[in-house]
Design a protein around this motif. Structure first.
Motif, PDB file in Angstrom:
ATOM      1  N   ILE B 180       0.843  -1.201   0.000  1.00  0.00           N
ATOM      2  CA  ILE B 180       0.000   0.000   0.000  1.00  0.00           C
ATOM      3  C   ILE B 180       0.878   1.251   0.000  1.00  0.00           C
ATOM      4  CG2 ILE B 180      -1.697   1.283   1.372  1.00  0.00           C
ATOM      5  CD1 ILE B 180      -2.776  -1.119  -0.112  1.00  0.00           C
ATOM      6  N   GLY B 181       2.033   1.166   0.707  1.00  0.00           N
ATOM      7  CA  GLY B 181       2.962   2.286   0.710  1.00  0.00           C
ATOM      8  C   GLY B 181       3.456   2.598  -0.693  1.00  0.00           C
ATOM      9  N   TYR B 182       3.806   1.570  -1.456  1.00  0.00           N
ATOM     10  CA  TYR B 182       4.248   1.779  -2.841  1.00  0.00           C
ATOM     11  C   TYR B 182       3.133   2.364  -3.688  1.00  0.00           C
ATOM     12  CZ  TYR B 182       8.729  -0.549  -2.231  1.00  0.00           C
ATOM     13  OH  TYR B 182       9.996  -0.858  -1.845  1.00  0.00           O
ATOM     14  N   LEU B 183       1.913   1.875  -3.469  1.00  0.00           N
ATOM     15  CA  LEU B 183       0.784   2.441  -4.219  1.00  0.00           C
ATOM     16  C   LEU B 183       0.618   3.913  -3.872  1.00  0.00           C
ATOM     17  CD1 LEU B 183      -2.181  -0.087  -4.238  1.00  0.00           C
ATOM     18  CD2 LEU B 183      -0.882   0.789  -6.158  1.00  0.00           C
ATOM     19  N   TYR B 184       0.808   4.224  -2.577  1.00  0.00           N
ATOM     20  CA  TYR B 184       0.645   5.613  -2.156  1.00  0.00           C
ATOM     21  C   TYR B 184       1.728   6.486  -2.771  1.00  0.00           C
ATOM     22  CZ  TYR B 184       0.240   9.746   0.697  1.00  0.00           C
ATOM     23  OH  TYR B 184       0.096  11.048   1.083  1.00  0.00           O
ATOM     24  N   ILE B 185       2.961   5.959  -2.851  1.00  0.00           N
ATOM     25  CA  ILE B 185       4.036   6.748  -3.470  1.00  0.00           C
ATOM     26  C   ILE B 185       3.674   7.079  -4.910  1.00  0.00           C
ATOM     27  CG2 ILE B 185       6.411   6.671  -4.295  1.00  0.00           C
ATOM     28  CD1 ILE B 185       7.157   5.010  -1.963  1.00  0.00           C
ATOM     29  N   SER B 186       3.130   6.079  -5.627  1.00  0.00           N
ATOM     30  CA  SER B 186       2.915   6.332  -7.052  1.00  0.00           C
ATOM     31  C   SER B 186       1.601   7.055  -7.335  1.00  0.00           C
ATOM     32  CB  SER B 186       3.001   5.021  -7.845  1.00  0.00           C
ATOM     33  OG  SER B 186       2.278   4.031  -7.198  1.00  0.00           O
ATOM     34  N   THR B 187       0.583   6.920  -6.483  1.00  0.00           N
ATOM     35  CA  THR B 187      -0.687   7.572  -6.798  1.00  0.00           C
ATOM     36  C   THR B 187      -1.028   8.717  -5.861  1.00  0.00           C
ATOM     37  OG1 THR B 187      -1.960   6.116  -5.384  1.00  0.00           O
ATOM     38  CG2 THR B 187      -1.642   5.406  -7.642  1.00  0.00           C
ATOM     39  N   GLY B 188      -0.482   8.712  -4.662  1.00  0.00           N
ATOM     40  CA  GLY B 188      -0.820   9.763  -3.706  1.00  0.00           C
ATOM     41  C   GLY B 188      -2.213   9.631  -3.123  1.00  0.00           C
ATOM     42  N   SER B 189      -2.768   8.425  -3.183  1.00  0.00           N
ATOM     43  CA  SER B 189      -4.114   8.248  -2.649  1.00  0.00           C
ATOM     44  C   SER B 189      -4.218   6.908  -1.941  1.00  0.00           C
ATOM     45  CB  SER B 189      -5.128   8.313  -3.775  1.00  0.00           C
ATOM     46  OG  SER B 189      -6.409   8.086  -3.253  1.00  0.00           O
ATOM     47  N   LEU B 190      -5.180   6.808  -1.030  1.00  0.00           N
ATOM     48  CA  LEU B 190      -5.411   5.544  -0.344  1.00  0.00           C
ATOM     49  C   LEU B 190      -6.806   5.012  -0.614  1.00  0.00           C
ATOM     50  CD1 LEU B 190      -3.720   6.402   3.037  1.00  0.00           C
ATOM     51  CD2 LEU B 190      -2.947   4.685   1.432  1.00  0.00           C
ATOM     52  N   ASN B 191      -7.651   5.831  -1.260  1.00  0.00           N
ATOM     53  CA  ASN B 191      -9.002   5.384  -1.533  1.00  0.00           C
ATOM     54  C   ASN B 191      -8.987   4.446  -2.737  1.00  0.00           C
ATOM     55  OD1 ASN B 191     -11.651   5.836  -3.139  1.00  0.00           O
ATOM     56  ND2 ASN B 191     -12.109   6.399  -1.030  1.00  0.00           N
ATOM     57  N   MET B 192      -9.631   3.275  -2.605  1.00  0.00           N
ATOM     58  CA  MET B 192      -9.493   2.258  -3.657  1.00  0.00           C
ATOM     59  C   MET B 192      -9.982   2.763  -5.009  1.00  0.00           C
ATOM     60  SD  MET B 192     -10.600  -1.217  -1.816  1.00  0.00           S
ATOM     61  CE  MET B 192      -9.765  -1.837  -0.382  1.00  0.00           C
ATOM     62  N   ALA B 193     -11.147   3.407  -5.027  1.00  0.00           N
ATOM     63  CA  ALA B 193     -11.696   3.876  -6.302  1.00  0.00           C
ATOM     64  C   ALA B 193     -10.788   4.943  -6.906  1.00  0.00           C
ATOM     65  CB  ALA B 193     -13.103   4.418  -6.090  1.00  0.00           C
ATOM     66  N   ASP B 194     -10.265   5.810  -6.024  1.00  0.00           N
ATOM     67  CA  ASP B 194      -9.387   6.878  -6.479  1.00  0.00           C
ATOM     68  C   ASP B 194      -8.090   6.292  -7.052  1.00  0.00           C
ATOM     69  OD1 ASP B 194      -9.095   9.621  -6.767  1.00  0.00           O
ATOM     70  OD2 ASP B 194      -7.752   9.724  -5.045  1.00  0.00           O
ATOM     71  N   ILE B 195      -7.511   5.324  -6.338  1.00  0.00           N
ATOM     72  CA  ILE B 195      -6.277   4.693  -6.825  1.00  0.00           C
ATOM     73  C   ILE B 195      -6.526   4.104  -8.205  1.00  0.00           C
ATOM     74  CG2 ILE B 195      -4.662   2.782  -6.474  1.00  0.00           C
ATOM     75  CD1 ILE B 195      -4.976   3.103  -3.519  1.00  0.00           C
ATOM     76  N   SER B 196      -7.659   3.395  -8.352  1.00  0.00           N
ATOM     77  CA  SER B 196      -7.850   2.701  -9.624  1.00  0.00           C
ATOM     78  C   SER B 196      -8.102   3.689 -10.750  1.00  0.00           C
ATOM     79  CB  SER B 196      -8.969   1.681  -9.497  1.00  0.00           C
ATOM     80  OG  SER B 196     -10.161   2.201  -9.914  1.00  0.00           O
ATOM     81  N   SER B 197      -8.590   4.928 -10.445  1.00  0.00           N
ATOM     82  CA  SER B 197      -8.753   5.894 -11.538  1.00  0.00           C
ATOM     83  C   SER B 197      -7.424   6.540 -11.909  1.00  0.00           C
ATOM     84  CB  SER B 197      -9.773   6.960 -11.142  1.00  0.00           C
ATOM     85  OG  SER B 197      -9.247   7.747 -10.112  1.00  0.00           O
ATOM     86  N   ILE B 198      -6.469   6.580 -10.969  1.00  0.00           N
ATOM     87  CA  ILE B 198      -5.163   7.186 -11.280  1.00  0.00           C
ATOM     88  C   ILE B 198      -4.225   6.174 -11.937  1.00  0.00           C
ATOM     89  CG2 ILE B 198      -3.138   8.308 -10.244  1.00  0.00           C
ATOM     90  CD1 ILE B 198      -4.961   9.270  -8.005  1.00  0.00           C
ATOM     91  N   LEU B 199      -4.382   4.892 -11.555  1.00  0.00           N
ATOM     92  CA  LEU B 199      -3.399   3.880 -11.960  1.00  0.00           C
ATOM     93  C   LEU B 199      -3.205   3.665 -13.457  1.00  0.00           C
ATOM     94  CD1 LEU B 199      -3.434   0.868  -9.502  1.00  0.00           C
ATOM     95  CD2 LEU B 199      -1.593   2.433  -9.998  1.00  0.00           C
ATOM     96  N   PRO B 200      -4.256   3.685 -14.306  1.00  0.00           N
ATOM     97  CA  PRO B 200      -4.047   3.254 -15.697  1.00  0.00           C
ATOM     98  C   PRO B 200      -2.860   3.897 -16.404  1.00  0.00           C
ATOM     99  CG  PRO B 200      -6.353   3.501 -15.286  1.00  0.00           C
ATOM    100  CD  PRO B 200      -5.669   3.956 -14.044  1.00  0.00           C
ATOM    101  N   ASP B 201      -2.533   5.152 -16.068  1.00  0.00           N
ATOM    102  CA  ASP B 201      -1.375   5.781 -16.723  1.00  0.00           C
ATOM    103  C   ASP B 201      -0.059   5.201 -16.214  1.00  0.00           C
ATOM    104  OD1 ASP B 201      -3.112   7.384 -18.040  1.00  0.00           O
ATOM    105  OD2 ASP B 201      -3.036   8.997 -16.544  1.00  0.00           O
ATOM    106  N   LEU B 202      -0.130   4.517 -15.081  1.00  0.00           N
ATOM    107  CA  LEU B 202       1.118   4.088 -14.440  1.00  0.00           C
ATOM    108  C   LEU B 202       1.344   2.589 -14.583  1.00  0.00           C
ATOM    109  CD1 LEU B 202       0.525   6.067 -11.130  1.00  0.00           C
ATOM    110  CD2 LEU B 202       2.212   6.638 -12.857  1.00  0.00           C
ATOM    111  N   TYR B 203       0.549   1.928 -15.440  1.00  0.00           N
ATOM    112  CA  TYR B 203       0.626   0.469 -15.480  1.00  0.00           C
ATOM    113  C   TYR B 203       2.005  -0.045 -15.860  1.00  0.00           C
ATOM    114  CZ  TYR B 203      -4.268  -0.405 -14.596  1.00  0.00           C
ATOM    115  OH  TYR B 203      -5.492  -0.502 -14.013  1.00  0.00           O
ATOM    116  N   ASP B 204       2.820   0.765 -16.566  1.00  0.00           N
ATOM    117  CA  ASP B 204       4.137   0.281 -16.948  1.00  0.00           C
ATOM    118  C   ASP B 204       5.183   0.530 -15.873  1.00  0.00           C
ATOM    119  OD1 ASP B 204       3.371  -0.721 -19.431  1.00  0.00           O
ATOM    120  OD2 ASP B 204       3.242   1.321 -20.206  1.00  0.00           O
ATOM    121  N   SER B 205       4.768   1.242 -14.806  1.00  0.00           N
ATOM    122  CA  SER B 205       5.736   1.592 -13.766  1.00  0.00           C
ATOM    123  C   SER B 205       6.126   0.370 -12.951  1.00  0.00           C
ATOM    124  CB  SER B 205       5.119   2.665 -12.870  1.00  0.00           C
ATOM    125  OG  SER B 205       5.601   2.538 -11.569  1.00  0.00           O
TER     126      SER B 205
END
Lengths: 136, 497
Positions: B180-205
């Motif tokens: 979750i810490g790594y997800l927070y570093i890359s998206t800056g969010s902890l809310n599941m719906a919010d994370i999943s809306s930010i993630l698609p641009d970062l799928y190659d990270s």
């Protein structure tokens, strides 16, 4: 070579947390004494707490309280823009308050179990306990 | 009132845990009714939520009125509503069924037991209902810590097994937290719906990849997925029977819910099945988990240990089904969460009844049980048939979905493992039935031994068991309705046939 050194220097916080985590994991796997294992577990948890604390930190930034936010100059300052760069990110630190509570609770439960095991087998060395179980 | 169901679900058991621990000092008899009342409120709210979700699709609840992503949001969709109902119903039935066995096994610790029991359910319901990734970690640790305490109440090797569970469980939770810490570093969010809306641009990270893998390892440790299952058999075997029948059906199943939630909501199926291309290897791991669970169960010398290894095989079913990458597999995995919770509850309740009368759970204690405890053994046979997968019990239908998913995906090893495990289960349970039905013979023959008297467990233990056993058939009969109304809507269209 200089790339390697600079990447180590830039990412030293991650290297420290991974090292600590591995020390904890080693203690949990290799030590025979139950309390040493519990201490290893606690080091493992602390490593992750330090990781979170380090990702919230920023260079040349201050604690997340708006400077000159109240007092005499308040009405002048509030009109100006607040720069997020000037403040560290408080969220990871706040999360870790909860994680510290969790880790203290886990440590408490684990030590209570160790006491119960000691009363039962009169030893905390895992190999001696297993030998006693096998004898039965 | 009904808009507050998501909060009531968690808050009422939480507060009543406090109440029980206080009342436990004054009058132990009041603990049980308070626990029943609290879990009844939870069950009522979760059934209400399920009915509401069928109309409204997704329910959002903002705790304290703070809007996400800043505040903690509870989010209920079909998947969480289904698991909520399963968790609360299983917890309530088990609470009523095990009242006598708790009074028999640790009468002086009733207050502590019910406090931990209700807190455990608080944690599980919270895990299912929350829409915040960090909140999930905290609730996961509430569940685990109370689980350690409950398991350690057992006799013999229980404290040692519980301590092993503490080590493994803590590593699992720490890995989840790190991910979750790594997800927070890359998206800056902890809310599941919010994370999943930010993630698609970062799928190659690489950070996102690391986050996903680390989270999954943590969750797999908690659900006892085969190479990481070491803590489970001893912990579930030496736990008191009231605890085994609570923890065994719920803990692993809720962790599988977390895995599916991470796969479907936080990360999307596109990422899981197209970018990662891990599904083949995970299904192979599931094949190994199923086969090893089955083989180890054959080697077990008592019922609880045997059932623990059966659970490890069942975890393999669900993980494999979820990772097959097609609709049938995912349907099978979700349906199996509900079915497996019910059938595990059924067999563990039956074992609890046997322990109540026979004071043991080794195979020898089963001799003549069909005459001594006919109703309990009926329940055990119903659970056994469901675990083997005999129609019309529900176990057959989820296994059917899993097998057809395996065939569609071309994973024949998975299909073979499922069939193999069903055959082993048949051997396991028919061995028990044989001991219970035909033995004792020979030994006391000709001594004029008195015929075995019927000594059934008390009514409060038998009736819930028979309700669960009936529920297995009802779930089986209504499988079609459950799948079309509840499970179909949660599987994203991205997962094709």
């Amino acid at each position: 070579m200089s790339d390697l050194i600079s990447s180590i220097v830039d990412n030293y916080n991650y290297l420290i947390y991974v090292t600590l985590m591995m020390i904890g994991l080693y203690a949990m796997i290799a030590k025979k004494n139950l309390v040493k294992k519990i201490v290893g577990m606690n080091i493992f948890q602390t490593a992750i707490i330090l990781f979170y604390v380090s990702i919230g930190a920023k260079k040349d930034a201050t604690i997340p309280i708006i400077q000159h936010g109240h007092g005499q100059g308040a009405h002048e300052i509030t009109s100006s823009v607040i720069e997020a760069v000037e403040y560290i990110n408080p969220l990871p630190h706040v999360l870790m308050l909860t994680a510290i509570v969790v880790s203290v609770a886990t440590l408490g439960v684990a030590l209570a179990l160790a006491i119960k095991i000691y009363n039962q087998y009169e030893t905390l060395e895992e190999d001696e306990i297993l030998a006693q179980i096998r004898e039965k | 009132m009904s808009q507050h169901y998501p909060a009531l679900l968690v808050v009422i058991p939480l507060l009543s845990a406090l109440l029980i621990s206080i009342v436990g000092w004054l009058n132990k008899r009041l603990c049980f009714p308070i626990a029943v009342a609290a879990l009844s409120v939870s069950t009522y709210s979760s059934v209400g939520l399920l009915l509401k979700v069928l109309d409204e699709k997704v329910i959002h609840y903002h705790l304290g009125g703070w809007a996400p992503p800043w505040g903690i949001a509870y989010r209920v969709d079909h998947l969480s509503a289904l698991v909520l109902v399963v968790v609360s119903v299983v917890a309530l039935l088990n609470l009523i069924a095990t009242q006598k066995s708790v009074e028999q096994e640790f009468p002086e610790k009733i207050g502590a037991f019910y406090t931990l029991y209700v807190l455990f359910i608080t944690g599980l319901l919270g895990i299912v209902v929350t829409g915040d990734a960090f909140n999930l970690y905290v609730l996961l640790e509430i569940t685990s810590l109370t689980g350690y305490g409950l398991i350690a109440m057992g006799e013999d090797r229980a404290p040692l097994s519980s301590l092993n569970y503490v080590y493994m469980g803590t590593i699992g939770a720490c890995f989840y937290l790190l991910g979750i810490g790594y997800l927070y570093i890359s998206t800056g969010s902890l809310n599941m719906a919010d994370i999943s809306s930010i993630l698609p641009d970062l799928y190659d990270s690489k950070v996102v990849l690391a986050a996903f893998v680390i989270c999954m390892v943590g969750v797999c440790l908690k659900m006892a997925f085969f190479p990481l299952h070491g803590w489970l058999p001893n912990a579930y075997t030496y736990a008191p029977s009231a605890v085994s029948s609570l923890v065994a059906p719920l803990m692993t199943k809720v962790m599988i819910y977390v895995m599916i939630r991470l796969m479907l909501t936080v990360f999307t199926p596109e990422f899981i099945f197209s970018k990662l291309a891990l599904s083949n290897s995970v299904v192979w791991l599931a094949v190994i988990a199923i086969s090893m669970g089955a083989v180890l169960a054959l080697g077990a010398r008592n019922m609880k240990k045997m059932l623990s290894y059966v659970i490890i095989a069942e975890v393999g079913y669900m993980v494999g089904g979820a990772w097959l990458g097609n609709r049938a597999g995912m349907t099978g995995a979700v349906l199996h969460i509900a079915n497996d919770a019910l059938m595990t509850l059924c067999v563990f309740l039956a074992v609890g009844n046997i322990v109540y009368r026979a004071k043991g759970y080794a195979f020898e204690d089963l001799k003549g049980m069909f005459r001594k405890m006919p109703y309990t053994m009926t329940g055990l046979v119903a659970g056994a048939l469901s675990i083997i997968g005999v129609p019309p019990t529900c176990g057959f239908f989820s296994k059917w979905y899993l097998i057809s998913g395996g065939i569609q995906a071309g994973q024949y090893a998975f299909v073979a493992a499922l069939v193999f495990s069903s055959l082993i289960n048949a051997v396991l349970f028919f061995r028990i039935i044989e001991i219970g039905y035909y033995e004792p013979f020979g030994a006391d023959h000709g001594h004029g031994s008195s015929p075995i008297r019927m000594a059934e467990a008390p009514l409060t233990m038998v009736v819930p068991l028979l309700i669960v056993a009936g529920g297995l058939v009802v779930m089986g009969v209504y499988t079609g309705d459950i799948v079309t109304n509840i499970i179909e809507p949660i599987i994203p269209l991205a997962i094709g046939n």
